[in-house]
Write a protein that holds these residues in place. Sequence first.
Motif, PDB file in Angstrom:
ATOM      1  N   LEU A 265      27.882  35.235  47.398  1.00 23.27           N
ATOM      2  CA  LEU A 265      29.278  35.626  47.540  1.00 23.27           C
ATOM      3  C   LEU A 265      29.453  37.074  47.111  1.00 23.27           C
ATOM      4  CD1 LEU A 265      31.121  32.487  46.090  1.00 23.27           C
ATOM      5  CD2 LEU A 265      30.537  32.996  48.465  1.00 23.27           C
ATOM      6  N   SER A 266      30.151  37.843  47.931  1.00 25.45           N
ATOM      7  CA  SER A 266      30.393  39.245  47.615  1.00 25.45           C
ATOM      8  C   SER A 266      31.807  39.613  48.026  1.00 25.45           C
ATOM      9  CB  SER A 266      29.376  40.132  48.344  1.00 25.45           C
ATOM     10  OG  SER A 266      29.619  41.497  48.076  1.00 25.45           O
ATOM     11  N   PHE A 267      32.689  39.715  47.019  1.00 24.06           N
ATOM     12  CA  PHE A 267      34.083  40.042  47.278  1.00 24.06           C
ATOM     13  C   PHE A 267      34.499  41.220  46.405  1.00 24.06           C
ATOM     14  CE2 PHE A 267      33.837  35.404  47.966  1.00 24.06           C
ATOM     15  CZ  PHE A 267      34.202  35.365  49.308  1.00 24.06           C
ATOM     16  N   ASP A 268      35.373  42.049  46.931  1.00 26.37           N
ATOM     17  CA  ASP A 268      35.985  43.104  46.133  1.00 26.37           C
ATOM     18  C   ASP A 268      36.770  42.451  44.997  1.00 26.37           C
ATOM     19  OD1 ASP A 268      38.224  44.972  45.324  1.00 26.37           O
ATOM     20  OD2 ASP A 268      37.114  46.273  46.706  1.00 26.37           O
ATOM     21  N   PRO A 269      36.650  42.954  43.761  1.00 30.51           N
ATOM     22  CA  PRO A 269      37.373  42.348  42.629  1.00 30.51           C
ATOM     23  C   PRO A 269      38.882  42.257  42.844  1.00 30.51           C
ATOM     24  CG  PRO A 269      35.742  43.923  41.839  1.00 30.51           C
ATOM     25  CD  PRO A 269      35.790  44.061  43.331  1.00 30.51           C
ATOM     26  N   ALA A 270      39.417  43.131  43.686  1.00 29.99           N
ATOM     27  CA  ALA A 270      40.863  43.137  43.927  1.00 29.99           C
ATOM     28  C   ALA A 270      41.261  42.295  45.128  1.00 29.99           C
ATOM     29  CB  ALA A 270      41.344  44.578  44.118  1.00 29.99           C
ATOM     30  N   TRP A 271      40.290  41.612  45.744  1.00 29.80           N
ATOM     31  CA  TRP A 271      40.577  40.837  46.964  1.00 29.80           C
ATOM     32  C   TRP A 271      41.541  39.706  46.677  1.00 29.80           C
ATOM     33  CZ3 TRP A 271      38.216  35.878  48.710  1.00 29.80           C
ATOM     34  CH2 TRP A 271      38.577  35.560  50.029  1.00 29.80           C
ATOM     35  N   VAL A 272      42.560  39.590  47.518  1.00 28.84           N
ATOM     36  CA  VAL A 272      43.517  38.485  47.434  1.00 28.84           C
ATOM     37  C   VAL A 272      43.344  37.632  48.682  1.00 28.84           C
ATOM     38  CG1 VAL A 272      45.948  37.822  47.338  1.00 28.84           C
ATOM     39  CG2 VAL A 272      45.145  39.861  46.103  1.00 28.84           C
ATOM     40  N   PRO A 273      42.841  36.404  48.558  1.00 35.97           N
ATOM     41  CA  PRO A 273      42.598  35.564  49.735  1.00 35.97           C
ATOM     42  C   PRO A 273      43.902  35.250  50.474  1.00 35.97           C
ATOM     43  CG  PRO A 273      41.536  34.647  47.778  1.00 35.97           C
ATOM     44  CD  PRO A 273      42.453  35.723  47.308  1.00 35.97           C
ATOM     45  N   PRO A 274      43.805  34.995  51.784  1.00 36.24           N
ATOM     46  CA  PRO A 274      45.004  34.661  52.559  1.00 36.24           C
ATOM     47  C   PRO A 274      45.374  33.187  52.454  1.00 36.24           C
ATOM     48  CG  PRO A 274      43.115  34.788  54.015  1.00 36.24           C
ATOM     49  CD  PRO A 274      42.621  35.170  52.648  1.00 36.24           C
ATOM     50  N   PHE A 275      44.617  32.405  51.685  1.00 36.36           N
ATOM     51  CA  PHE A 275      44.802  30.950  51.623  1.00 36.36           C
ATOM     52  C   PHE A 275      45.148  30.494  50.212  1.00 36.36           C
ATOM     53  CE2 PHE A 275      40.175  31.949  51.655  1.00 36.36           C
ATOM     54  CZ  PHE A 275      39.913  31.731  50.311  1.00 36.36           C
TER      55      PHE A 275
END
Length: 533
Positions: A349-359
């Motif tokens: 898993l690789s996500f930007d720390p500021a990522w806000v999921p759409p779900f």
Amino acid sequence: SNSSQWKLPKAIGRLEKLEELYLGRRKELEGDIPDERLEYLNLSSAGFDGNIPHHLGNLSNLQYLDLASDESYLTTDNLQWVSKLSSLKYLRLSGNDLGNATDWLSSVNMLSSLQSLQLKDCSLKELPHSLSVNFTFLRFLDLSSNSINSTIPLWFYNFSKLKHIDLSSTHLKGTFPRTFFDNNQQLSFLDVSYNLLEGQILTKFSSLYKLHVLNLANNNFDGDIWSITHGPLESAQSDLKICDFSANNFSGHLPNHFGSFKDLEYLILSKNSMSGPIPVTLGELSSLRVLQLSNNKLTGNIPESIGRLSRLEMFCISNNSLEGVVGELHFANLTSLTTLAISSNKLILSFDPAWVPPFQLQYIDMSYFDVGPKFPLWLRTQRNISFLRMSNANISDEVPNWLPDILLNVRDLDLSNNMLKGPISRMDGNKMPLLESLWLSGNNLSGSIPNSLWAMENLLDLDLSNNQLSGRLPSLSPISRMDGNKMPQLAYLMLSNNSLSGSIPNSLCAMERLLYLDLSKNQLSGRLPLCLK
């Protein structure tokens, strides 16, 4: 009156314009239906018990008869009276006891105009093979949830106008005849799930163009999954909405031609032996709501095209050999997603720390692959979680202060076999009022067990074993509930291999539902409570 017996007034027969008659919920009905001209009779919500009155067979003009029952229970030892209803087109007796009516098929076979036959959950024990059955006009057949325990009889070959057939959970065995599919080109619903059927059924479909529902789940069917599109659907636009092949022995690669299934909403292929990659073309299924590919032998990366499925609610790919990086593009437009199960793969898993999921997820299973070393920060945005499993996920983080804040609705929480550290007191039971199962074993949690973990009203399973917990066992006190003060409902309590000290509280004896207790490998002392001797 709501008395158990009630006679139908003969005066009702003089109501020439009567369209509906509500009889309430009564135990038994006495007396005759007074008008033999009656064409429509629906008593499915009346809640009758007892024997089905055979004088219903006198209603010679009846075209529609519904005696189905969900809560109450009607019974009969024969269906000879049905054979007299020569005008009948619709017959629904689901939920009643026809186990002793061995003449059910021969009686129904007399109804030459019958179009719909529904005998779901009627305790039917056999499907006679010797009769010459000819349902010329039958379009709807439901024999599901019976114990028929038979092969498919030859008279099934005679069907030619069926649009809907449900034979699920009937203990059927053997193979399905190809002639059946050749003869019923208008078939739109086929459910033969939860049986013992076998063979390469997909090669027997001469046409699937009209099918909306195809459920083959939990059988022993085999063959190459490729044949479903490189055969009857290779160049056709399909109307299929629900496709469930789960728990069979299908093999081969997933086909690339799924793009023709524009109306497909459910694609359930889990628990088979399918291999190869997930096709990029799955991203073209714009109507898809459920995608289940778990427990196969899939390899390769997850295509980013999955992120285009804005209606997708359930995405399950656990227990495969998928690999590669999963990032934000894989979830870019998954605004409807509520279930995410990606455990037991080789994914990163690789996500930007500021990522806000759409779900907003309700069910999360990310066990048995590399989630850590930190808790995924995007979890902070989720407020509807009821099921969270991240065991064996290589998380070596402290329990974050925000974690209890997202667990207001959680019922099952499994963070076992990681390297979590920090005080156990951060797991505040007051912030998890619905919790039923808590699994935190195999970590490095420390400190005393907080009283709030004992006092959760709904908690059934608590496993804190193999940590570094210390201090005394809390003395259990009754929990204040709406129906009075009651002891905790714990059934499984596992606290082994810690550094707990002091005596075992006698209040453990008041836990009437306790089935399993493990306090081994601690530093407990004193006398055992009487109930443990």
